[in-house]
Design a protein around this motif. Sequence first.
Motif, PDB file in Angstrom:
ATOM      1  N   LYS A   1       1.752   6.405 -14.614  1.00 58.83           N
ATOM      2  CA  LYS A   1       0.826   6.252 -13.409  1.00 58.83           C
ATOM      3  C   LYS A   1      -0.567   5.722 -13.773  1.00 58.83           C
ATOM      4  N   GLU A   2      -0.758   4.844 -14.704  1.00 56.69           N
ATOM      5  CA  GLU A   2      -1.861   4.395 -15.063  1.00 56.69           C
ATOM      6  C   GLU A   2      -2.029   2.927 -14.310  1.00 56.69           C
ATOM      7  N   ARG A   3      -3.087   2.509 -13.545  1.00 57.20           N
ATOM      8  CA  ARG A   3      -3.270   1.622 -12.665  1.00 57.20           C
ATOM      9  C   ARG A   3      -3.621   0.165 -13.694  1.00 57.20           C
ATOM     10  N   LYS A   4      -2.613  -0.884 -13.341  1.00 53.62           N
ATOM     11  CA  LYS A   4      -2.829  -1.901 -13.915  1.00 53.62           C
ATOM     12  C   LYS A   4      -3.047  -3.177 -12.887  1.00 53.62           C
ATOM     13  N   LYS A   5      -3.769  -4.208 -13.415  1.00 48.79           N
ATOM     14  CA  LYS A   5      -4.137  -5.341 -12.430  1.00 48.79           C
ATOM     15  C   LYS A   5      -3.129  -6.144 -12.359  1.00 48.79           C
ATOM     16  N   VAL A   6      -2.790  -6.680 -11.212  1.00 46.19           N
ATOM     17  CA  VAL A   6      -1.480  -7.658 -11.051  1.00 46.19           C
ATOM     18  C   VAL A   6      -2.005  -8.762 -10.455  1.00 46.19           C
ATOM     19  N   TYR A   7      -1.568 -10.015 -10.495  1.00 50.12           N
ATOM     20  CA  TYR A   7      -1.809 -11.195  -9.912  1.00 50.12           C
ATOM     21  C   TYR A   7      -0.641 -11.577  -9.230  1.00 50.12           C
ATOM     22  N   TYR A   8      -0.716 -12.130  -7.969  1.00 50.29           N
ATOM     23  CA  TYR A   8       0.451 -12.431  -6.788  1.00 50.29           C
ATOM     24  C   TYR A   8       0.151 -13.742  -6.136  1.00 50.29           C
TER      25      TYR A   8
ATOM     26  N   GLU B   1       0.903  -1.275   0.003  1.00 51.07           N
ATOM     27  CA  GLU B   1       0.148  -0.020  -0.067  1.00 51.07           C
ATOM     28  C   GLU B   1       0.920   1.244  -0.042  1.00 51.07           C
ATOM     29  N   THR B   2       2.168   1.390   0.719  1.00 56.59           N
ATOM     30  CA  THR B   2       2.884   2.471   0.648  1.00 56.59           C
ATOM     31  C   THR B   2       3.529   2.630  -0.646  1.00 56.59           C
ATOM     32  N   GLN B   3       3.474   1.554  -1.503  1.00 57.12           N
ATOM     33  CA  GLN B   3       3.932   1.720  -2.784  1.00 57.12           C
ATOM     34  C   GLN B   3       3.151   1.915  -3.822  1.00 57.12           C
ATOM     35  N   GLY B   4       1.691   2.227  -3.433  1.00 56.78           N
ATOM     36  CA  GLY B   4       0.683   2.647  -4.311  1.00 56.78           C
ATOM     37  C   GLY B   4      -0.556   1.777  -4.623  1.00 56.78           C
ATOM     38  N   ALA B   5      -0.448   0.256  -4.069  1.00 60.39           N
ATOM     39  CA  ALA B   5      -1.222  -0.931  -4.289  1.00 60.39           C
ATOM     40  C   ALA B   5      -2.638  -0.221  -3.935  1.00 60.39           C
TER      41      ALA B   5
ATOM     42  N   THR C   1       6.613 -30.907   1.511  1.00 61.29           N
ATOM     43  CA  THR C   1       6.836 -29.819   2.591  1.00 61.29           C
ATOM     44  C   THR C   1       5.828 -28.787   2.629  1.00 61.29           C
ATOM     45  N   GLU C   2       5.220 -28.638   3.710  1.00 58.92           N
ATOM     46  CA  GLU C   2       3.871 -27.902   3.918  1.00 58.92           C
ATOM     47  C   GLU C   2       4.056 -26.390   4.341  1.00 58.92           C
ATOM     48  N   GLY C   3       3.184 -25.728   3.807  1.00 57.82           N
ATOM     49  CA  GLY C   3       3.166 -24.335   4.192  1.00 57.82           C
ATOM     50  C   GLY C   3       2.039 -23.666   3.808  1.00 57.82           C
ATOM     51  N   LEU C   4       2.252 -22.318   3.430  1.00 60.27           N
ATOM     52  CA  LEU C   4       0.828 -21.588   3.293  1.00 60.27           C
ATOM     53  C   LEU C   4       1.078 -20.866   2.082  1.00 60.27           C
ATOM     54  N   ARG C   5      -0.021 -20.738   1.261  1.00 61.18           N
ATOM     55  CA  ARG C   5      -0.046 -19.996   0.104  1.00 61.18           C
ATOM     56  C   ARG C   5      -1.249 -18.693   0.343  1.00 61.18           C
ATOM     57  N   SER C   6      -0.554 -17.724   0.098  1.00 60.25           N
ATOM     58  CA  SER C   6      -1.592 -16.556  -0.192  1.00 60.25           C
ATOM     59  C   SER C   6      -1.395 -15.926  -1.591  1.00 60.25           C
ATOM     60  N   TYR C   7      -2.755 -15.604  -2.136  1.00 61.67           N
ATOM     61  CA  TYR C   7      -2.512 -15.256  -3.612  1.00 61.67           C
ATOM     62  C   TYR C   7      -3.927 -14.404  -3.927  1.00 61.67           C
ATOM     63  N   GLY C   8      -4.085 -13.712  -4.760  1.00 63.10           N
ATOM     64  CA  GLY C   8      -5.245 -12.720  -5.159  1.00 63.10           C
ATOM     65  C   GLY C   8      -4.621 -11.729  -6.250  1.00 63.10           C
ATOM     66  N   THR C   9      -5.484 -10.486  -6.220  1.00 63.90           N
ATOM     67  CA  THR C   9      -4.804  -9.569  -7.337  1.00 63.90           C
ATOM     68  C   THR C   9      -5.046  -8.207  -6.570  1.00 63.90           C
ATOM     69  N   MET C  10      -4.324  -7.051  -7.195  1.00 61.49           N
ATOM     70  CA  MET C  10      -4.340  -5.873  -6.731  1.00 61.49           C
ATOM     71  C   MET C  10      -4.186  -5.082  -7.936  1.00 61.49           C
TER      72      MET C  10
ATOM     73  N   ILE D   1       5.769 -14.401  -6.190  1.00 61.26           N
ATOM     74  CA  ILE D   1       5.729 -14.317  -7.665  1.00 61.26           C
ATOM     75  C   ILE D   1       4.729 -13.244  -7.944  1.00 61.26           C
ATOM     76  N   LEU D   2       4.847 -12.254  -8.936  1.00 59.15           N
ATOM     77  CA  LEU D   2       3.983 -11.196  -9.352  1.00 59.15           C
ATOM     78  C   LEU D   2       3.787 -11.229 -10.855  1.00 59.15           C
ATOM     79  N   HIS D   3       2.673 -11.082 -11.596  1.00 57.55           N
ATOM     80  CA  HIS D   3       2.586 -10.944 -13.056  1.00 57.55           C
ATOM     81  C   HIS D   3       1.360 -10.221 -13.253  1.00 57.55           C
ATOM     82  N   GLU D   4       1.297  -9.817 -14.583  1.00 58.63           N
ATOM     83  CA  GLU D   4       0.145  -8.902 -15.152  1.00 58.63           C
ATOM     84  C   GLU D   4      -0.967  -9.906 -15.014  1.00 58.63           C
ATOM     85  N   ASP D   5      -2.151  -9.592 -14.392  1.00 58.01           N
ATOM     86  CA  ASP D   5      -3.183 -10.383 -14.620  1.00 58.01           C
ATOM     87  C   ASP D   5      -3.756 -10.894 -15.925  1.00 58.01           C
ATOM     88  N   GLY D   6      -4.012 -12.164 -16.195  1.00 62.23           N
ATOM     89  CA  GLY D   6      -4.695 -12.695 -17.269  1.00 62.23           C
ATOM     90  C   GLY D   6      -3.363 -13.016 -18.221  1.00 62.23           C
TER      91      GLY D   6
END
Length: 543
Positions: free
Chosen positions: A492-499, A455-459, A475-484, A515-520
Amino acid sequence: MTRLYYTLLLLLAAATTFGQERSVQVSIDSTKIRIGSQFHLTVKATANKGEKVSFPEGKNFGQLEVLETFPTDTIEKDAMYELVKKYGLTQFDSGRYEIPKLPVIINNKTFQTKPLTIEVNNIVVDTIKQKMYDIKPVMGATSRSWLWLYIVLGLLFWGGVGYFIYRYIQKRKLEPKEIPADQTTPIERARLSFTKLEREGIAHKGEVKEYYSVLVNIARTYLEETLHIPAMESTTSQLIAALHDAVNRKHMSLDETVYEELEKVLRNADMAKFALSRPSDNVILQDRERIENAITTVDKNLPEEIEEVEPTEEEAARLLELQQKKKKRQRTIIIAASCFLLVLGTGAYIGITQGFDYLKDNILGHPTKELLEGEWVKSEYGVPGVTIETPKVLKRTDIRKYVTKEAAQNISEMQMFQYGSLFDNFHIAVATTVFKQKVEINLEAAFDATEKTWETQGASTILVKMEGFKTEHGTEGLRSYGTMFLPDPITKERKKVYYEIMYFKQDQGVQQVVILHEDGDRYAKKITERIKGSIEFKEKKKK
């Protein structure tokens, strides 16, 4: 590179919040709901008597939909008022959602509520009571790729033929018309051409460009025949300048308004031909009268005996140069049009037979496709080591300078390796941290620090989902995922990113894969799946 030090700072962020008295408070009646269920958000504001309080309004608060807005309740407390505003919210997709900071205005001063988190869960379907049906078989389809190819090639062929026919007709229209033998003088030929132009009525048919082309060519032809200037090949400015020279050379007396009226018509013709401007019917009629009056005035002021004057060497050279430029321009247009038709036909064929996504990705290029199909590298990073396969070698990033002295006192080893940045087409980072003393690590709370740093970086509009994750090696762990949404650092144009972030606890430390990349982006999705499938850890040595 420095933008991604958050991947380790999230492990060092303190969970303590400092309480302070506020004029505004916010709360929700539930932290977990089912899809489509309504929960209540309550905003309380304390204000002095007589102060004006404005609560937030809108159809959505972040990713949550406002279903209902309740009337404001007022409670008197000593010399102050407590105003209570309640909202009914919901969300129709599962996940972890944030209610953003909401503005409350008290006496023209804005206060922000603290952000809250709500978890939306799926509704469990009872497969015992609900009858399940088999998936329908795949239906065959007849391929029509060759039919489409023939259609496109046919359209391109007849389009090209039509273009050259159109150019030929236009050229024939602009060529001098054959005139009766008894109409011998230039002014009589011009008047006859004006009459014929009006009789054809092409201006009333909407062919304004063609009308102006013929109109000004009548005048240019007359001036070229009578004053011996290169009127047909000259631009508007060149023609007016040549007209001045010819009038002076022949010692004619011509009022300045004649030049102005003629230039005005020529400018309107240029706009109609090249800027696709359509003058009004009144302007068209006025231009017709202006140009006829202009050449009539010129004709009246011509010397009674017009001496045949050969163009000077300078004028002849200039006329020849203009003609050569015209031919060169025509050749260039023909070659460019042919190349364009060839490229268009090839592109259309590939698009129809292979799909337009194939055309875009393979002909125009796609950065993540090149990463996917390039040579991958398998290597071990950090301590405790994380072995992972990536499209590019991850480079070490020095982030210790971003860690406070207090936080660094409990860290034994801290490393980070990454490719790309938060705002690139594809970004991956591997971070490992080992603590000196045994600490209790809550992986579910770790994402909160990551979210705040983003959020401090503009998300904005960060959608979060969490679930357990197990590598192919167990090996077990936790997966957090979604979009922003992230702002482009340049436009300064907003683009949708998947993480996606995978968290693991190993050997008194924490490992993360970010891992982050452009959504879609389907190629980036394949890269992500391949990377996730390659994650492995060294087995602990038995003592």
